[in-house]
Write a protein that holds these residues in place. Structure first.
Motif, PDB file in Angstrom:
ATOM      1  N   VAL A 136       0.860  -1.179   0.000  1.00 38.77           N
ATOM      2  CA  VAL A 136       0.000   0.000   0.000  1.00 38.77           C
ATOM      3  C   VAL A 136       0.899   1.232   0.000  1.00 38.77           C
ATOM      4  O   VAL A 136       1.754   1.385   0.878  1.00 38.77           O
ATOM      5  N   ILE A 137       0.720   2.095  -0.993  1.00 39.33           N
ATOM      6  CA  ILE A 137       1.520   3.316  -1.122  1.00 39.33           C
ATOM      7  C   ILE A 137       0.625   4.500  -0.815  1.00 39.33           C
ATOM      8  O   ILE A 137      -0.415   4.691  -1.448  1.00 39.33           O
ATOM      9  N   THR A 138       1.026   5.292   0.170  1.00 43.36           N
ATOM     10  CA  THR A 138       0.192   6.401   0.607  1.00 43.36           C
ATOM     11  C   THR A 138       0.999   7.691   0.678  1.00 43.36           C
ATOM     12  O   THR A 138       2.226   7.684   0.557  1.00 43.36           O
ATOM     13  N   GLY A 139       0.292   8.800   0.881  1.00 51.60           N
ATOM     14  CA  GLY A 139       0.929  10.111   0.939  1.00 51.60           C
ATOM     15  C   GLY A 139      -0.022  11.166   0.406  1.00 51.60           C
ATOM     16  O   GLY A 139      -1.062  10.864  -0.177  1.00 51.60           O
ATOM     17  N   ARG A 140       0.335  12.421   0.615  1.00 51.97           N
ATOM     18  CA  ARG A 140      -0.523  13.518   0.181  1.00 51.97           C
ATOM     19  C   ARG A 140      -0.644  13.580  -1.339  1.00 51.97           C
ATOM     20  O   ARG A 140       0.202  13.056  -2.066  1.00 51.97           O
ATOM     21  N   SER A 141      -1.676  14.240  -1.797  1.00 53.57           N
ATOM     22  CA  SER A 141      -1.839  14.485  -3.230  1.00 53.57           C
ATOM     23  C   SER A 141      -0.624  15.230  -3.768  1.00 53.57           C
ATOM     24  O   SER A 141      -0.155  16.192  -3.159  1.00 53.57           O
ATOM     25  N   LEU A 188       3.633  -1.222   3.952  1.00 51.68           N
ATOM     26  CA  LEU A 188       3.163   0.156   3.810  1.00 51.68           C
ATOM     27  C   LEU A 188       4.320   1.069   3.437  1.00 51.68           C
ATOM     28  O   LEU A 188       5.331   1.121   4.140  1.00 51.68           O
ATOM     29  N   ILE A 189       4.155   1.786   2.327  1.00 55.58           N
ATOM     30  CA  ILE A 189       5.136   2.775   1.884  1.00 55.58           C
ATOM     31  C   ILE A 189       4.489   4.150   1.935  1.00 55.58           C
ATOM     32  O   ILE A 189       3.379   4.332   1.426  1.00 55.58           O
ATOM     33  N   HIS A 190       5.168   5.097   2.553  1.00 59.48           N
ATOM     34  CA  HIS A 190       4.677   6.470   2.615  1.00 59.48           C
ATOM     35  C   HIS A 190       5.597   7.349   1.776  1.00 59.48           C
ATOM     36  O   HIS A 190       6.823   7.270   1.898  1.00 59.48           O
ATOM     37  N   MET A 191       4.999   8.164   0.902  1.00 57.30           N
ATOM     38  CA  MET A 191       5.776   9.055   0.053  1.00 57.30           C
ATOM     39  C   MET A 191       5.546  10.506   0.447  1.00 57.30           C
ATOM     40  O   MET A 191       4.450  10.897   0.877  1.00 57.30           O
ATOM     41  N   SER A 192       6.588  11.299   0.282  1.00 58.64           N
ATOM     42  CA  SER A 192       6.515  12.732   0.552  1.00 58.64           C
ATOM     43  C   SER A 192       7.515  13.439  -0.354  1.00 58.64           C
ATOM     44  O   SER A 192       8.697  13.059  -0.396  1.00 58.64           O
ATOM     45  N   GLY A 193       7.051  14.439  -1.086  1.00 62.75           N
ATOM     46  CA  GLY A 193       7.939  15.214  -1.943  1.00 62.75           C
ATOM     47  C   GLY A 193       8.673  14.403  -2.986  1.00 62.75           C
ATOM     48  O   GLY A 193       9.817  14.700  -3.323  1.00 62.75           O
ATOM     49  N   GLY A 194       8.026  13.349  -3.498  1.00 63.15           N
ATOM     50  CA  GLY A 194       8.639  12.528  -4.521  1.00 63.15           C
ATOM     51  C   GLY A 194       9.575  11.455  -4.005  1.00 63.15           C
ATOM     52  O   GLY A 194      10.154  10.698  -4.783  1.00 63.15           O
TER      53      GLY A 194
END
Length: 243
Positions: A36-41, A213-219
């Protein structure tokens, strides 16, 4: 199954303004994981999925699928790989309105003939039965609810027996009850077939449904947890506030 080595993707926006949607990502996904890859739009989730699928070419870095650098392949080979290796579930149902539910489910087989018309139709009927649409085969997309349309897309994504299922915000336009039903369907498919799943979502309530779970931020990947264990040097997901 999937490996990214120092992958970055830059786009030109406006008057020669460079936007780096994904920057320096290293990622390995093993066979059978439910990621599951999550993070802001705007954090790069969808771009990452497109890079994995070979729909976007990295500006820098390499993308390997099944040990093959996909950008060393010719266009026709890469298209063949996508058709055989990947099933796609997009944010919007993306069904062909002029085709019946059964015909939509069969659509990917046009590009890769399987075990004959009878065999592929039988598989399509079985998949539609599995997703709860066995009695909707002759209907058209406009006659289905949003949740039923997304179920039809899931059936279509599995028709060629893919090894990896890529889902981009598959529940974002669904009500809460239908969202739960569709996510349960993803879990059932994963549990019964062992298919590798990469699911992009911004919904915090869905992050517990995967095995990783992977969280992305700023690429960038800001956290990466397998079964609640944080990888060395990566901030634990428990410390990240809900976006």
């Amino acid at each position: 199954m999937v490996r990214l080595k120092q992958v970055s993707k830059r786009y030109t926006a406006g008057r020669n303004r460079q936007v780096e949607a994904v920057r320096g990502v290293d990622l390995s996904v093993d066979k059978g994981e439910f990621v599951v890859i999550t993070g802001r739009s705007g954090c790069g989730k969808t771009t990452l999925l497109n890079l994995i699928a070979g729909l976007a070419r990295p500006t820098v870095g390499s993308v390997f699928v099944g040990g093959q650098d996909i950008w060393e392949l010719r266009d026709v080979q890469r298209s063949f790989l996508r058709n055989r290796m990947f099933g796609f579930v997009f944010q919007y149902p993306s069904l062909m309105p002029s085709l019946t539910v059964l015909e939509n489910a069969l659509l990917p087989t046009i590009f890769f003939p399987g075990d004959g018309d009878a065999g592929t139709r039988s598989r399509a009927n079985a998949l539609l039965e599995t997703v709860g649409l066995g009695d909707k085969c002759s209907m058209y997309p406009r006659q289905l609810s949003a949740g039923q349309q997304q179920r039809a897309v899931i059936a279509r994504s599995l028709i060629n027996n893919p090894e990896v299922l890529l889902a981009d915000e598959p529940t974002s336009n669904l009500d809460e009850q239908t969202e739960r039903e569709v996510i349960s369907l993803f879990q059932d498919v994963h549990a019964s077939s062992g298919i590798t799943v990469l699911l992009v979502t911004h919904a915090s309530q869905l992050v517990t449904h995967g095995t990783r779970l992977i969280h992305m931020s700023g690429g960038e990947i800001s956290s990466d947890n397998r079964h609640g264990t944080s990888e060395k040097g990566v901030r634990p997901i428990e410390l990240i506030k809900n976006d």
